[in-house]
Design an enzyme around this catalytic site. Structure first.
Site, short mmCIF file in Angstrom:
data_model
loop_
_atom_site.label_atom_id
_atom_site.label_comp_id
_atom_site.label_asym_id
_atom_site.label_seq_id
_atom_site.Cartn_x
_atom_site.Cartn_y
_atom_site.Cartn_z
N GLY A 12 10.48 2.92 -0.46
CA GLY A 12 11.24 1.36 -0.27
C GLY A 12 12.21 1.47 -1.36
O GLY A 12 11.92 1.73 -2.41
N GLU A 15 3.13 -5.70 4.47
CA GLU A 15 4.15 -5.64 5.52
C GLU A 15 5.17 -4.61 5.07
O GLU A 15 6.06 -3.99 5.92
CB GLU A 15 4.91 -6.79 5.81
CG GLU A 15 3.93 -7.73 6.70
CD GLU A 15 3.76 -7.45 8.21
OE1 GLU A 15 4.84 -7.02 8.67
OE2 GLU A 15 2.82 -7.45 8.88
N SER A 69 4.57 -7.47 -2.43
CA SER A 69 3.85 -6.23 -3.28
C SER A 69 2.54 -6.49 -3.46
O SER A 69 1.85 -7.73 -3.34
CB SER A 69 4.36 -6.66 -4.99
OG SER A 69 3.82 -5.80 -5.81
N GLY A 111 -1.85 2.09 -1.64
CA GLY A 111 -2.76 1.25 -0.80
C GLY A 111 -2.53 -0.36 -1.20
O GLY A 111 -1.67 -0.68 -1.69
N HIS A 145 4.72 -2.08 3.17
CA HIS A 145 4.58 -0.42 3.34
C HIS A 145 4.58 -0.28 4.82
O HIS A 145 4.72 0.62 5.32
CB HIS A 145 2.69 -0.24 3.03
CG HIS A 145 2.67 -0.71 1.75
ND1 HIS A 145 1.92 -1.54 1.18
CD2 HIS A 145 3.11 0.24 0.66
CE1 HIS A 145 2.02 -1.51 -0.30
NE2 HIS A 145 2.64 -0.48 -0.77
P1 AMP Z 1 3.25 1.16 -3.75
O1 AMP Z 1 2.12 1.24 -2.96
O2 AMP Z 1 3.33 -0.20 -4.21
O3 AMP Z 1 3.37 2.36 -4.59
O4 AMP Z 1 4.28 1.25 -2.79
C1 AMP Z 1 4.45 2.46 -1.68
C2 AMP Z 1 5.83 2.44 -1.15
O5 AMP Z 1 6.23 1.41 -0.41
C3 AMP Z 1 6.97 2.61 -2.02
O6 AMP Z 1 7.93 3.42 -1.63
C4 AMP Z 1 7.55 1.16 -2.14
O7 AMP Z 1 8.70 1.11 -2.47
C5 AMP Z 1 7.18 0.85 -0.79
N1 AMP Z 1 7.05 -0.71 -0.62
C6 AMP Z 1 6.46 -1.70 -1.39
N2 AMP Z 1 6.62 -2.82 -1.21
C7 AMP Z 1 7.60 -2.97 -0.51
C8 AMP Z 1 8.58 -4.07 -0.06
N3 AMP Z 1 7.95 -5.23 -0.04
N4 AMP Z 1 9.43 -3.67 0.91
C9 AMP Z 1 9.77 -2.57 1.08
N5 AMP Z 1 8.89 -1.15 0.67
C10 AMP Z 1 8.23 -1.48 -0.09
#
Ligand code: AMP
Length: 283
Positions: free
Chosen positions: A148, A36, A186, A32, A38
């Protein structure tokens, strides 16, 4: 109209209806506070599937006792707007109790690709990731799932898990999305104050230095890593957790830049731990 559900039962019922109509299903697992990065995963999922499920779950099992579980940012209303605009169909937002009931005691664990990098600094992290992703796979049973490259080790770990456990889901990798000035997007960037936000640029600058070294023909992985570290050490607000070169698939340390190599780093900017990486493929 997007639907937001909080129980496993509701997800299963919705997906069952879709399957009756012969529709394909994509899953985007997230914690959550969507941005961009996500959205790029959701966009790809919408492009490749008839229906898209986004899970929004801050998974307690992948956080260590001294980590940021309690302060991790949350905003389901904004997440819902982003998912709806991107064309996703269902948000699964369970409470921890829905995912882990009182007697919960089964885990998915892995050796090998979890031993280095974040696995070293966050010993229980990947057990939590593998377990929750496996649960999400079993709950949604998608055709494809989107991850990602920002979390490159996680992607290698998930790929290995899917292979080892014969999980019939296609794993689709998505490139890192960055801010205009280079910082990888992030949810944790919200922790940074203005000075730290500026200092955090040292990560993407180190990536550039590493890439330039490899492009210039350097094949000694340690020399590339040393150049990256030297730059990061010029930033007083930065503290290196690790900068390493590993084989992209096995996530084992390497000496020579050959084949698919992942250069990955985790760096504290103040109290905030940020990760970034780049991949090269040298024939
Ligand atoms: P998270 O919510 O941080 O656990 O991320 C969920 C998914 O989004 C994971 O597969 C991450 O690798 C991907 N993700 C997060 N930030 C980025 C980013 N800046 N570029 C590409 N994918 C991302």
């Amino acid at each position: 109209m997007i639907k937001v559900v909080h129980t496993i039962k509701e997800v299963r019922e919705t997906v069952k209806e879709w399957r009756k109509e012969g529709l394909s299903v994509g899953l985007v697992p997230t914690m959550g506070f969507l941005h961009e990065g996500h959205k790029s995963l959701i966009d790809k999922a919408v492009e490749q599937n008839d229906r898209v499920v986004v899970s929004v779950f801050v998974n307690p099992m992948q956080f260590g006792p001294t980590e940021d579980l309690d302060k991790y940012p949350r905003d389901l209303a904004a997440d819902t707007r982003l998912c709806e605009a991107a064309g996703a169909n269902l948000i699964f937002n369970p409470e921890p109790e829905e995912m882990y009931d009182e007697g919960f005691c089964s885990f998915v664990d892995m050796n090998g690709p979890t031993a280095e990098l974040c696995g070293k600094s966050r010993p229980i992290h990947f057990r939590g990731v593998c377990t929750v992703v496996n649960k999400l796979f079993n709950i949604v049973q998608p055709d494809r799932a989107y991850f990602g490259q920002k979390d490159a080790q996680q992607l290698s770990v998930i790929r290995r898990m899917v292979k080892d456990l014969n999980i019939p889901i296609e794993i689709v990798p998505c490139p890192i999305i960055r801010e205009a000035d280079g910082l990888a997007k992030s949810s944790r960037n919200t922790y940074l104050n203005p000075q730290e936000r500026q200092a955090a640029l040292i990560l993407s600058r180190a990536i550039k230095v590493g890439q330039q070294c490899v492009e210039a023909g350097e094949r000694d992985a340690h020399k590339v890593v040393d150049a990256m570290k030297a730059l990061i050490e010029t930033e007083p607000m930065a503290r290196i957790d690790y900068v390493e070169a590993v084989d992209l698939n096995s996530v084992q340390k390497i000496d020579k830049v050959q084949g698919e190599v992942l250069f990955a780093m985790a760096v504290y900017i103040g109290k905030t731990r940020l990760i970034d990486n780049f991949i090269v493929n040298i024939k």
